[in-house]
Design an enzyme around this catalytic site. Structure first.
Site, short mmCIF file in Angstrom:
data_model
loop_
_atom_site.label_atom_id
_atom_site.label_comp_id
_atom_site.label_asym_id
_atom_site.label_seq_id
_atom_site.Cartn_x
_atom_site.Cartn_y
_atom_site.Cartn_z
N GLU A 4 -16.86 32.95 -21.54
CA GLU A 4 -15.76 33.84 -21.16
C GLU A 4 -15.88 35.23 -21.76
O GLU A 4 -14.94 35.75 -22.37
CB GLU A 4 -14.42 33.18 -21.52
N GLU A 39 -16.74 22.97 -15.32
CA GLU A 39 -15.42 22.46 -15.76
C GLU A 39 -14.51 22.25 -14.56
O GLU A 39 -13.37 22.72 -14.53
CB GLU A 39 -14.77 23.47 -16.74
C1 XIL Z 1 -10.18 23.46 -23.32
C2 XIL Z 1 -10.02 21.97 -23.57
O1 XIL Z 1 -9.77 21.31 -22.36
C3 XIL Z 1 -8.91 21.74 -24.54
O2 XIL Z 1 -8.84 20.37 -24.87
C4 XIL Z 1 -9.14 22.58 -25.81
O3 XIL Z 1 -8.08 22.45 -26.65
C5 XIL Z 1 -9.31 24.05 -25.46
O4 XIL Z 1 -10.33 24.18 -24.53
N1 XIL Z 1 -12.25 27.07 -20.48
C6 XIL Z 1 -13.21 26.53 -21.31
C7 XIL Z 1 -12.99 25.21 -21.92
O5 XIL Z 1 -14.28 27.11 -21.46
O6 XIL Z 1 -13.66 25.10 -23.14
C8 XIL Z 1 -11.52 24.96 -22.08
O7 XIL Z 1 -11.33 23.64 -22.57
C9 XIL Z 1 -10.80 25.14 -20.77
C10 XIL Z 1 -10.93 26.54 -20.29
#
Ligand code: XIL
Length: 361
Positions: free
Chosen positions: A157, A264
Protein backbone atom coordinates in the site's frame (compact mmCIF):
# COMPACT_ATOMS: atom_id res chain seq x y z
CA UNK A 1 -13.79 15.32 -2.71
CA UNK A 2 -12.08 12.12 -3.64
CA UNK A 3 -14.08 9.11 -2.78
CA UNK A 4 -12.48 5.90 -1.67
CA UNK A 5 -13.90 2.64 -0.49
CA UNK A 6 -11.20 2.16 2.07
CA UNK A 7 -11.55 5.66 3.49
CA UNK A 8 -15.09 4.64 4.28
CA UNK A 9 -14.00 1.20 5.38
CA UNK A 10 -11.49 2.72 7.74
CA UNK A 11 -13.83 5.35 9.11
CA UNK A 12 -16.32 2.82 10.38
CA UNK A 13 -19.21 4.83 8.94
CA UNK A 14 -22.29 2.76 8.26
CA UNK A 15 -23.63 3.10 4.76
CA UNK A 16 -27.24 2.65 5.67
CA UNK A 17 -28.52 2.51 2.11
CA UNK A 18 -26.18 -0.30 1.29
CA UNK A 19 -26.80 -2.40 4.33
CA UNK A 20 -30.53 -2.50 3.94
CA UNK A 21 -31.44 -6.08 3.50
CA UNK A 22 -28.24 -8.03 3.51
CA UNK A 23 -29.71 -10.56 5.95
CA UNK A 24 -33.38 -10.27 5.10
CA UNK A 25 -33.43 -13.48 3.08
CA UNK A 26 -31.44 -16.62 3.59
CA UNK A 27 -28.66 -17.11 1.05
CA UNK A 28 -29.74 -19.39 -1.79
CA UNK A 29 -28.97 -23.02 -1.04
CA UNK A 30 -25.94 -24.41 -2.82
CA UNK A 31 -24.67 -27.91 -3.33
CA UNK A 32 -21.13 -29.11 -2.73
CA UNK A 33 -18.30 -27.85 -4.90
CA UNK A 34 -15.15 -29.57 -6.10
CA UNK A 35 -11.93 -28.67 -4.27
CA UNK A 36 -11.03 -25.24 -5.62
CA UNK A 37 -7.35 -26.12 -5.78
CA UNK A 38 -8.16 -29.00 -8.12
CA UNK A 39 -10.03 -26.71 -10.51
CA UNK A 40 -7.42 -24.01 -10.92
CA UNK A 41 -4.14 -24.28 -12.82
CA UNK A 42 -2.56 -21.97 -10.18
CA UNK A 43 -2.38 -22.08 -6.37
CA UNK A 44 -5.48 -21.10 -4.42
CA UNK A 45 -4.56 -19.35 -1.20
CA UNK A 46 -6.27 -18.43 2.02
CA UNK A 47 -5.30 -16.13 4.83
CA UNK A 48 -5.09 -17.76 8.24
CA UNK A 49 -4.78 -16.97 11.92
CA UNK A 50 -3.42 -19.29 14.59
CA UNK A 51 -6.90 -19.51 16.13
CA UNK A 52 -8.12 -21.15 12.90
CA UNK A 53 -5.69 -24.01 13.33
CA UNK A 54 -7.62 -25.13 16.40
CA UNK A 55 -10.92 -25.09 14.52
CA UNK A 56 -11.39 -28.48 12.82
CA UNK A 57 -14.04 -27.14 10.44
CA UNK A 58 -11.70 -24.42 9.20
CA UNK A 59 -8.81 -26.87 8.90
CA UNK A 60 -10.95 -29.20 6.83
CA UNK A 61 -12.05 -26.38 4.52
CA UNK A 62 -8.53 -25.04 4.06
CA UNK A 63 -7.06 -28.49 3.41
CA UNK A 64 -9.74 -29.27 0.88
CA UNK A 65 -9.63 -26.09 -1.15
CA UNK A 66 -6.31 -24.35 -0.65
CA UNK A 67 -2.71 -24.87 -1.66
CA UNK A 68 -1.20 -21.66 -0.28
CA UNK A 69 -1.41 -19.90 3.09
CA UNK A 70 -0.87 -16.25 4.04
CA UNK A 71 -0.70 -15.42 7.76
CA UNK A 72 -3.43 -12.82 8.10
CA UNK A 73 -1.65 -10.65 10.68
CA UNK A 74 0.67 -12.75 12.81
CA UNK A 75 3.62 -12.45 10.42
CA UNK A 76 3.35 -8.66 10.38
CA UNK A 77 5.23 -6.16 12.54
CA UNK A 78 2.12 -5.78 14.69
CA UNK A 79 2.76 -9.26 16.05
CA UNK A 80 6.47 -9.85 15.60
CA UNK A 81 8.01 -6.63 16.93
CA UNK A 82 7.88 -6.28 20.72
CA UNK A 83 8.03 -2.93 22.56
CA UNK A 84 11.64 -3.61 23.58
CA UNK A 85 12.62 -4.27 19.97
CA UNK A 86 12.81 -8.04 20.29
CA UNK A 87 11.01 -10.35 17.88
CA UNK A 88 8.53 -13.12 18.62
CA UNK A 89 7.95 -15.90 16.17
CA UNK A 90 5.81 -18.44 18.02
CA UNK A 91 2.59 -17.83 16.08
CA UNK A 92 4.13 -17.23 12.67
CA UNK A 93 6.10 -20.45 13.22
CA UNK A 94 2.86 -22.33 13.89
CA UNK A 95 1.28 -21.01 10.72
CA UNK A 96 4.38 -21.82 8.68
CA UNK A 97 4.43 -25.31 10.24
CA UNK A 98 0.77 -25.87 9.38
CA UNK A 99 1.40 -24.87 5.79
CA UNK A 100 4.38 -27.21 5.55
CA UNK A 101 2.55 -30.12 7.18
CA UNK A 102 -0.33 -29.74 4.75
CA UNK A 103 1.64 -29.30 1.56
CA UNK A 104 0.69 -25.63 1.17
CA UNK A 105 3.02 -22.91 -0.04
CA UNK A 106 3.70 -20.17 2.50
CA UNK A 107 3.18 -16.55 1.47
CA UNK A 108 4.48 -13.83 3.78
CA UNK A 109 2.82 -10.47 4.35
CA UNK A 110 3.92 -7.80 4.91
CA UNK A 111 7.42 -6.37 5.45
CA UNK A 112 6.88 -2.63 4.97
CA UNK A 113 3.44 -1.12 5.46
CA UNK A 114 2.72 2.52 6.23
CA UNK A 115 -0.01 1.50 8.68
CA UNK A 116 2.32 -0.47 10.93
CA UNK A 117 4.98 1.39 12.85
CA UNK A 118 5.82 -0.37 16.10
CA UNK A 119 6.92 1.71 19.09
CA UNK A 120 10.30 0.03 19.00
CA UNK A 121 10.90 1.69 15.61
CA UNK A 122 9.23 4.99 16.48
CA UNK A 123 11.32 5.39 19.63
CA UNK A 124 14.47 3.76 18.32
CA UNK A 125 17.63 4.83 20.14
CA UNK A 126 19.63 5.73 17.07
CA UNK A 127 22.79 6.27 19.10
CA UNK A 128 22.69 2.50 19.66
CA UNK A 129 21.56 1.32 16.23
CA UNK A 130 20.78 3.34 13.12
CA UNK A 131 17.26 3.29 11.74
CA UNK A 132 18.53 1.81 8.48
CA UNK A 133 20.31 -0.99 10.33
CA UNK A 134 17.21 -1.82 12.39
CA UNK A 135 15.07 -1.85 9.24
CA UNK A 136 17.57 -4.11 7.45
CA UNK A 137 17.80 -6.38 10.43
CA UNK A 138 14.03 -6.82 10.65
CA UNK A 139 13.74 -7.83 7.02
CA UNK A 140 16.74 -10.14 7.19
CA UNK A 141 15.45 -11.84 10.35
CA UNK A 142 11.89 -12.40 9.14
CA UNK A 143 12.55 -13.34 5.52
CA UNK A 144 15.55 -15.42 6.59
CA UNK A 145 13.53 -17.35 9.16
CA UNK A 146 10.92 -18.31 6.57
CA UNK A 147 13.38 -18.87 3.76
CA UNK A 148 11.69 -21.07 1.18
CA UNK A 149 8.42 -19.12 1.31
CA UNK A 150 6.91 -18.80 -2.14
CA UNK A 151 6.82 -15.03 -1.92
CA UNK A 152 6.49 -11.89 0.19
CA UNK A 153 4.57 -8.67 0.12
CA UNK A 154 7.65 -6.53 0.54
CA UNK A 155 6.02 -3.12 0.14
CA UNK A 156 2.33 -2.87 0.92
CA UNK A 157 0.00 0.00 0.00
CA UNK A 158 2.64 2.54 -1.03
CA UNK A 159 0.32 4.55 -3.27
CA UNK A 160 -1.72 7.40 -1.73
CA UNK A 161 -5.37 6.70 -1.00
CA UNK A 162 -6.62 8.74 -3.97
CA UNK A 163 -3.75 7.73 -6.24
CA UNK A 164 -2.09 11.13 -6.07
CA UNK A 165 1.53 10.20 -5.39
CA UNK A 166 2.81 7.99 -2.60
CA UNK A 167 1.90 7.72 1.02
CA UNK A 168 3.81 9.30 3.82
CA UNK A 169 5.07 6.87 6.42
CA UNK A 170 7.65 6.43 9.13
CA UNK A 171 9.72 4.42 6.66
CA UNK A 172 9.53 7.10 3.98
CA UNK A 173 10.43 9.85 6.44
CA UNK A 174 13.42 8.02 7.84
CA UNK A 175 14.79 6.33 4.76
CA UNK A 176 13.39 8.25 1.81
CA UNK A 177 10.09 8.05 -0.04
CA UNK A 178 11.53 5.95 -2.85
CA UNK A 179 14.76 4.69 -1.31
CA UNK A 180 13.09 2.79 1.52
CA UNK A 181 11.20 0.71 -1.01
CA UNK A 182 14.31 -0.15 -3.02
CA UNK A 183 16.12 -0.94 0.21
CA UNK A 184 13.34 -3.27 1.37
CA UNK A 185 13.39 -5.20 -1.89
CA UNK A 186 17.19 -5.45 -1.82
CA UNK A 187 17.23 -6.73 1.75
CA UNK A 188 14.45 -9.24 1.14
CA UNK A 189 16.19 -10.52 -1.96
CA UNK A 190 19.44 -10.93 -0.06
CA UNK A 191 17.63 -12.91 2.67
CA UNK A 192 15.87 -15.27 0.25
CA UNK A 193 16.96 -15.01 -3.38
CA UNK A 194 14.35 -17.55 -4.50
CA UNK A 195 11.27 -15.84 -3.06
CA UNK A 196 9.06 -13.87 -5.44
CA UNK A 197 8.98 -10.31 -4.11
CA UNK A 198 5.80 -8.27 -4.48
CA UNK A 199 4.58 -4.76 -4.30
CA UNK A 200 0.93 -4.99 -3.30
CA UNK A 201 -1.94 -2.49 -3.32
CA UNK A 202 -5.72 -2.10 -3.35
CA UNK A 203 -8.43 -0.19 -5.23
CA UNK A 204 -6.40 -0.64 -8.41
CA UNK A 205 -9.52 -1.85 -10.21
CA UNK A 206 -11.62 0.96 -8.78
CA UNK A 207 -9.49 4.09 -9.15
CA UNK A 208 -7.78 4.48 -12.54
CA UNK A 209 -5.50 7.15 -11.12
CA UNK A 210 -4.31 4.80 -8.40
CA UNK A 211 -3.58 2.05 -10.91
CA UNK A 212 -1.67 4.54 -13.02
CA UNK A 213 0.47 5.72 -10.08
CA UNK A 214 1.05 2.10 -9.08
CA UNK A 215 2.21 1.16 -12.59
CA UNK A 216 4.54 4.15 -12.75
CA UNK A 217 5.99 3.25 -9.36
CA UNK A 218 6.64 -0.32 -10.51
CA UNK A 219 8.36 1.00 -13.61
CA UNK A 220 10.54 3.28 -11.53
CA UNK A 221 11.48 0.52 -9.08
CA UNK A 222 12.42 -1.79 -11.93
CA UNK A 223 14.44 0.98 -13.61
CA UNK A 224 16.31 1.52 -10.34
CA UNK A 225 17.20 -2.17 -10.32
CA UNK A 226 15.01 -3.09 -7.33
CA UNK A 227 14.38 -6.85 -7.32
CA UNK A 228 10.60 -6.54 -7.63
CA UNK A 229 9.48 -9.85 -9.07
CA UNK A 230 5.69 -9.81 -8.65
CA UNK A 231 2.70 -7.48 -8.54
CA UNK A 232 -0.07 -7.93 -5.98
CA UNK A 233 -3.61 -6.78 -6.59
CA UNK A 234 -5.39 -7.05 -3.25
CA UNK A 235 -8.88 -7.13 -4.78
CA UNK A 236 -10.90 -6.07 -1.79
CA UNK A 237 -13.90 -5.67 -4.05
CA UNK A 238 -17.54 -4.73 -3.66
CA UNK A 239 -20.52 -6.31 -5.40
CA UNK A 240 -21.11 -3.26 -7.61
CA UNK A 241 -17.71 -3.44 -9.32
CA UNK A 242 -18.47 -2.77 -12.98
CA UNK A 243 -18.26 -5.69 -15.33
CA UNK A 244 -14.92 -5.79 -17.12
CA UNK A 245 -13.01 -3.85 -14.45
CA UNK A 246 -11.01 -6.84 -13.19
CA UNK A 247 -10.13 -7.97 -16.68
CA UNK A 248 -8.85 -4.50 -17.64
CA UNK A 249 -6.89 -4.12 -14.42
CA UNK A 250 -5.15 -7.49 -14.52
CA UNK A 251 -4.29 -7.01 -18.16
CA UNK A 252 -2.64 -3.68 -17.36
CA UNK A 253 -0.75 -5.14 -14.42
CA UNK A 254 0.45 -8.02 -16.55
CA UNK A 255 2.16 -5.78 -19.07
CA UNK A 256 5.49 -5.99 -17.20
CA UNK A 257 5.54 -9.74 -17.71
CA UNK A 258 5.83 -10.33 -13.94
CA UNK A 259 3.81 -12.84 -11.90
CA UNK A 260 0.52 -11.43 -10.62
CA UNK A 261 -1.01 -12.28 -7.23
CA UNK A 262 -4.70 -11.72 -6.60
CA UNK A 263 -3.66 -11.44 -3.02
CA UNK A 264 -6.65 -10.68 -0.75
CA UNK A 265 -9.85 -11.42 -2.59
CA UNK A 266 -13.17 -10.68 -0.92
CA UNK A 267 -16.36 -9.12 -2.29
CA UNK A 268 -18.24 -6.93 0.15
CA UNK A 269 -22.00 -6.59 -0.01
CA UNK A 270 -22.26 -3.68 2.38
CA UNK A 271 -19.57 -1.54 0.74
CA UNK A 272 -21.41 -1.61 -2.52
CA UNK A 273 -22.59 1.90 -3.38
CA UNK A 274 -25.23 0.72 -5.78
CA UNK A 275 -28.54 -0.01 -4.10
CA UNK A 276 -29.61 -3.53 -5.04
CA UNK A 277 -33.31 -4.33 -5.38
CA UNK A 278 -33.08 -7.33 -3.08
CA UNK A 279 -30.67 -9.46 -1.07
CA UNK A 280 -30.81 -11.95 -3.91
CA UNK A 281 -29.75 -9.31 -6.44
CA UNK A 282 -26.79 -8.32 -4.29
CA UNK A 283 -25.59 -11.91 -3.82
CA UNK A 284 -25.93 -12.48 -7.57
CA UNK A 285 -23.84 -9.40 -8.18
CA UNK A 286 -21.29 -10.73 -5.69
CA UNK A 287 -21.18 -14.05 -7.53
CA UNK A 288 -20.60 -12.22 -10.81
CA UNK A 289 -17.69 -10.26 -9.35
CA UNK A 290 -16.07 -13.41 -7.93
CA UNK A 291 -16.58 -15.26 -11.20
CA UNK A 292 -15.24 -12.40 -13.32
CA UNK A 293 -12.16 -12.17 -11.11
CA UNK A 294 -11.47 -15.87 -11.65
CA UNK A 295 -12.02 -15.50 -15.39
CA UNK A 296 -9.78 -12.44 -15.62
CA UNK A 297 -7.02 -14.23 -13.73
CA UNK A 298 -7.40 -17.35 -15.87
CA UNK A 299 -6.96 -15.18 -18.97
CA UNK A 300 -3.40 -14.22 -17.95
CA UNK A 301 -0.49 -16.21 -19.34
CA UNK A 302 0.09 -19.26 -17.12
CA UNK A 303 3.58 -18.15 -16.11
CA UNK A 304 2.15 -14.92 -14.72
CA UNK A 305 -0.51 -16.59 -12.56
CA UNK A 306 1.26 -16.60 -9.20
CA UNK A 307 -1.79 -17.40 -7.03
CA UNK A 308 -5.30 -16.34 -6.17
CA UNK A 309 -5.78 -15.84 -2.43
CA UNK A 310 -9.11 -15.65 -0.60
CA UNK A 311 -9.07 -13.18 2.32
CA UNK A 312 -11.24 -15.30 4.60
CA UNK A 313 -12.86 -18.61 3.71
CA UNK A 314 -16.08 -18.30 5.71
CA UNK A 315 -18.06 -15.10 6.17
CA UNK A 316 -17.33 -15.19 9.87
CA UNK A 317 -13.58 -15.37 9.21
CA UNK A 318 -13.56 -12.13 7.26
CA UNK A 319 -11.96 -8.94 8.58
CA UNK A 320 -14.94 -7.14 6.96
CA UNK A 321 -17.28 -8.64 9.56
CA UNK A 322 -15.32 -6.69 12.12
CA UNK A 323 -16.16 -3.52 10.19
CA UNK A 324 -19.78 -4.41 9.54
CA UNK A 325 -21.53 -7.36 11.13
CA UNK A 326 -24.00 -7.44 8.21
CA UNK A 327 -21.40 -8.19 5.57
CA UNK A 328 -21.17 -11.63 3.94
CA UNK A 329 -18.10 -11.22 1.74
CA UNK A 330 -16.76 -14.79 1.49
CA UNK A 331 -17.39 -17.92 -0.56
CA UNK A 332 -18.47 -20.09 2.37
CA UNK A 333 -21.13 -19.33 4.97
CA UNK A 334 -20.49 -19.25 8.69
CA UNK A 335 -20.87 -23.00 8.96
CA UNK A 336 -18.48 -23.64 6.08
CA UNK A 337 -21.10 -24.53 3.46
CA UNK A 338 -20.37 -23.22 -0.04
CA UNK A 339 -22.70 -20.40 -1.00
CA UNK A 340 -24.12 -19.98 -4.51
CA UNK A 341 -21.28 -17.51 -4.98
CA UNK A 342 -18.80 -20.35 -4.41
CA UNK A 343 -20.46 -22.39 -7.14
CA UNK A 344 -20.19 -19.50 -9.58
CA UNK A 345 -16.55 -19.03 -8.63
CA UNK A 346 -15.79 -22.75 -8.98
CA UNK A 347 -17.51 -22.87 -12.35
CA UNK A 348 -15.53 -19.87 -13.57
CA UNK A 349 -12.27 -21.37 -12.26
CA UNK A 350 -12.88 -24.54 -14.17
CA UNK A 351 -13.25 -22.50 -17.32
CA UNK A 352 -17.04 -22.58 -17.54
CA UNK A 353 -18.87 -19.37 -18.18
CA UNK A 354 -20.76 -18.08 -15.21
CA UNK A 355 -24.54 -18.00 -15.40
CA UNK A 356 -26.50 -16.36 -12.63
CA UNK A 357 -29.58 -17.83 -11.04
CA UNK A 358 -31.86 -16.20 -13.58
CA UNK A 359 -30.15 -18.24 -16.26
CA UNK A 360 -28.39 -15.57 -18.26
CA UNK A 361 -25.01 -13.91 -18.17
C1 XIL B 1 -5.84 -7.05 7.73
C2 XIL B 1 -6.22 -8.33 8.46
O1 XIL B 1 -7.32 -8.93 7.81
C3 XIL B 1 -6.55 -8.02 9.87
O2 XIL B 1 -6.79 -9.21 10.59
C4 XIL B 1 -5.39 -7.24 10.52
O3 XIL B 1 -5.73 -6.87 11.79
C5 XIL B 1 -5.06 -5.99 9.72
O4 XIL B 1 -4.81 -6.36 8.40
N1 XIL B 1 -4.95 -4.83 3.29
C6 XIL B 1 -3.89 -5.63 3.63
C7 XIL B 1 -4.06 -6.70 4.62
O5 XIL B 1 -2.82 -5.53 3.02
O6 XIL B 1 -2.85 -6.97 5.29
C8 XIL B 1 -5.14 -6.33 5.59
O7 XIL B 1 -5.37 -7.41 6.47
C9 XIL B 1 -6.42 -5.98 4.86
C10 XIL B 1 -6.21 -4.79 3.99
Amino acid sequence: MTWSRRAILGSGLALAACERDAHSQPAPAAGPIAPLKSLAPFPIGTCAQVSHLDDPAWVQLARTHCSQLTPEWEMKMEYIVQPDGSFRFDRPDRLAGFARANGMRLYGTTLVWYSQKPDAFVNLDESRVSFAKAFDNYIAAVVGRYRGAAGWDVVNEAVAEDGDGWRESLWATKLGAFDHMVRAFDRAHAADPNATLFINDYNLEWLPKKLDTFLRLVERLLDAGAPVSGLGCQTHLAADLPSGAMERTLRQLARFGLPIHVSELDVSLTLSEKPFASARASTEAQARVYAETAQAFLALPRRQQFALTLWGLRDKDSWLRGKNAQDDPALFDDTGRPKATAQAFAQALSGGLYENASGRL
